[in-house]
Scaffold this active site. Structure first.
Site, PDB file in Angstrom:
ATOM      1  N   TYR A  96       0.843  -1.240  -0.166  1.00  0.00           N
ATOM      2  CA  TYR A  96       0.035   0.357  -0.022  1.00  0.00           C
ATOM      3  C   TYR A  96       1.113   1.441  -0.316  1.00  0.00           C
ATOM      4  O   TYR A  96       2.014   1.013   0.814  1.00  0.00           O
ATOM      5  CB  TYR A  96      -0.540  -0.391   1.132  1.00  0.00           C
ATOM      6  N   GLU A 156      -0.626   4.843  -0.303  1.00  0.00           N
ATOM      7  CA  GLU A 156      -1.397   6.242  -0.210  1.00  0.00           C
ATOM      8  C   GLU A 156      -0.080   7.051  -0.385  1.00  0.00           C
ATOM      9  O   GLU A 156       0.676   7.418   0.830  1.00  0.00           O
ATOM     10  CB  GLU A 156      -2.437   6.234   0.422  1.00  0.00           C
ATOM     11  N   ASP A 214      -7.211  14.828 -23.234  1.00  0.00           N
ATOM     12  CA  ASP A 214      -6.743  13.720 -23.835  1.00  0.00           C
ATOM     13  C   ASP A 214      -5.810  13.171 -24.547  1.00  0.00           C
ATOM     14  O   ASP A 214      -6.602  13.115 -25.676  1.00  0.00           O
ATOM     15  CB  ASP A 214      -7.799  13.293 -23.624  1.00  0.00           C
ATOM     16  N   THR A 265      -3.498   7.428 -21.179  1.00  0.00           N
ATOM     17  CA  THR A 265      -2.938   5.872 -20.837  1.00  0.00           C
ATOM     18  C   THR A 265      -1.786   5.719 -21.227  1.00  0.00           C
ATOM     19  O   THR A 265      -0.811   6.296 -21.971  1.00  0.00           O
ATOM     20  CB  THR A 265      -3.664   5.306 -21.452  1.00  0.00           C
ATOM     21  N   LYS A 279      -1.044   1.822 -24.543  1.00  0.00           N
ATOM     22  CA  LYS A 279      -1.142   2.525 -26.443  1.00  0.00           C
ATOM     23  C   LYS A 279      -0.222   2.917 -27.196  1.00  0.00           C
ATOM     24  O   LYS A 279       0.563   1.605 -27.022  1.00  0.00           O
ATOM     25  CB  LYS A 279      -2.899   3.371 -26.242  1.00  0.00           C
ATOM     26  N   ARG A 310      -0.836  -1.343 -18.741  1.00  0.00           N
ATOM     27  CA  ARG A 310      -2.408  -0.743 -18.892  1.00  0.00           C
ATOM     28  C   ARG A 310      -2.574   0.249 -17.754  1.00  0.00           C
ATOM     29  O   ARG A 310      -1.625  -0.254 -16.942  1.00  0.00           O
ATOM     30  CB  ARG A 310      -3.432  -2.012 -19.221  1.00  0.00           C
TER      31      ARG A 310
HETATM   32  N1  DSN Z   1     -10.749   1.449 -24.452  1.00  0.00           N
HETATM   33  C1  DSN Z   1      -9.623   2.690 -25.534  1.00  0.00           C
HETATM   34  C2  DSN Z   1     -10.488   3.201 -26.725  1.00  0.00           C
HETATM   35  O1  DSN Z   1     -10.560   1.443 -27.223  1.00  0.00           O
HETATM   36  O2  DSN Z   1      -9.934   4.640 -27.558  1.00  0.00           O
HETATM   37  C3  DSN Z   1     -10.351   4.416 -24.879  1.00  0.00           C
HETATM   38  O3  DSN Z   1     -11.441   3.721 -24.506  1.00  0.00           O
END
Ligand code: DSN
Length: 478
Positions: free
Chosen positions: A64, A66, A241, A270, A273, A279
């Site tokens: 943990y 935090e 974003d 994120t 990607k 992830r």
């Molecule tokens: N799940 C991601 C996408 O496929 O674009 C973002 O929501």
């Protein structure tokens, strides 16, 4: 790192898991086989490196932590501090950001952290100052009630879903839509491109607290300098974003007006990607928002995931290497080759092409819904996902589009010639698929017909295409 060491690491891990629950070990092995054998064109997916994957499978998971580096609510966080500080340092250096917060567990979480940082900065802090108290616990019941109403009465302007915006940018099925009064800006129906004059017009009328840039299905570059000017003109905080295209920013394919980091007050992403990490999520921001961003946990996040922060540090270190810029450029070269291959064969593409990692095919040109096309492609070993197109007549479930992206296949080493072959496979499947009818004779949005022999043939061709570019070549599970 020798190939042998990576193979041994994964084999040993599976052996340990198999001794407890063999079905999990089998599923992990099967997932590798499936990923190896399919043409993965999901624009938001990638393949993380063995080092990134291995950084997640260890005892950091048991801790943990935090709080933030050096300021924890639990003892014994010295090693978590090391990896969190490293991940944040790599993120700041890679993106040229003043501050990085690497705790968010996902993109949705990163966006929630950002929204609440802005709300705290723009709404809560002034209320505390006015009431001459330091923290919310010190407010009177009446002032607290008034502040809660004020927090729930703010406006957000983001890109519309069918133009390629994301659910978390203020849409009702997501918590962001329940928190904010939201309006959208779309794209020009003639070109499919963002109409910045129209965005400025909507911003002037609506006066949002937050203007959101960024997308999950828009195949073009966005001019973040112009969006920042629009935000400034109405006193909005500008948030971007960049989850989909973070790898292209990291790899310096998107620079100047197209790099969100110097222009936005706050940037979310994120890490899994085009950035090719584990992830998870991350927030970058200007110094004035740093303290509020660092309150993400426990504000909206559960305890940080130290094992994932360790993997973020590894992946961000990889993204700082010179070869990542080459990878990022190849993602775009491949997407453009795929788009050209599809266009040459008669496909209809939203905006007529791409500047980034994704291509959006309007499959109504083939007489299909997105759902029919997605399934027919899947039958043929091609993994994509259906997606709305602007002004989509088929809604968000059936849709009229197929979104395809190149980050994953580029990681495998496929190049532009193979993208043309991929376009041929997609075109073959979509031209040979026929929309079905319901029992009452009406057109079905889900049923379709595709000759099983043809689907098998395409699947074999897809596997052949991949054979010369093995996935995780260093990993032999025996
Ligand atoms: N799940 C991601 C996408 O496929 O674009 C973002 O929501």
């Amino acid at each position: 790192m020798s190939r042998n060491a990576e193979s041994t690491a994964f084999r040993s891990a599976l052996e340990v898991i198999r001794a407890v629950e063999p079905r999990v070990a089998d599923a992990i092995g099967a997932e590798l086989t499936d990923q190896r054998e399919s043409l993965k064109l999901i624009a938001s997916e990638n393949y993380a490196s063995p080092a990134t994957l291995l950084a997640m499978g260890n005892w950091f998971s048991d801790k943990y932590a935090e709080g933030t580096v050096g300021r924890r609510f639990y003892a014994g966080c010295q090693n978590v501090d090391t990896v969190e500080a490293l991940a944040a340092e790599h993120a700041r250096e890679l993106f040229g950001a003043a501050h990085a917060y690497v705790q968010p567990h996902s993109g949705i979480d990163a966006n929630l952290v950002a929204f609440w940082a802005v709300l705290a900065d723009r709404v809560e802090s002034p209320a505390l100052k006015k009431a001459q108290v330091r923290q919310v616990n010190d407010l009177t019941e009446a002032d607290w009630f008034a502040l809660r109403r004020e927090l729930g009465n703010q406006r957000m302007l983001g890109m519309s879903l069918d133009a390629g915006g994301h659910l978390t940018h203020g849409f009702r099925p997501n918590i962001s839509g329940k928190m904010f009064d939201q309006r959208s800006y779309g794209t020009d129906p003639a070109t499919g491109l963002i109409d910045y004059d129209r965005v400025a017009e909507v911003a002037r009328e609506f006066k949002p607290l937050i203007l959101v840039g960024g997308y999950s299905a828009y195949p073009r570059k966005v001019n973040f300098r112009i969006l920042r000017e629009i935000a400034d003109s109405v006193g909005a905080t500008f948030m971007v974003d960049m989850a989909h295209f973070a790898g292209l920013v990291a790899g310096k394919v998107f620079t100047g007006d197209f790099d969100p980091v110097p222009h936005a007050h706050i940037v979310t992403t994120t890490t899994h990607k085009s950035l090719r990490g584990p992830r998870g999520g991350m927030v970058l921001c200007q110094p004035e928002l740093a303290d509020q961003v660092d309150r993400g946990c426990p504000m909206v996040l559960g305890g940080p995931l130290p094992h994932v922060m360790a993997a973020k540090a590894v992946a961000l270190a990889e993204a700082r290497r010179p070869d990542f810029a080459d990878y990022a450029q190849r993602i775009v070269d491949n997407a453009q080759a795929l788009a050209e291959g599809l266009l040459r064969r008669g496909a209809k593409l939203v905006t007529g092409g791409t500047d980034n990692h994704l291509v959006l095919i309007d499959v109504s040109g083939y007489g299909l819904t997105g759902r029919q096309a997605e399934q027919a492609l899947l039958d043929s070993g091609i993994v994509t996902n259906r997606n709305s197109v602007p002004q989509d007549p088929n809604g968000a479930w059936y849709t009229s589009g197929i979104r395809i992206g190149t980050p994953a296949l580029t990681t495998r080493g496929l190049g532009t010639a193979e993208m043309d072959q991929t376009a041929e496979l997609i075109h073959t499947v979509l031209t040979q698929t026929t929309a079905g009818v319901n029992a009452d004779g009406t057109p079905s949005k889900a049923k379709y017909t595709l000759d099983a022999g043809l689907a098998d043939k395409v699947a074999r061709q897809a596997t052949d295409l991949l054979a010369t570019h093995p996935l995780y070549p260093s990993v032999d599970l025996g």
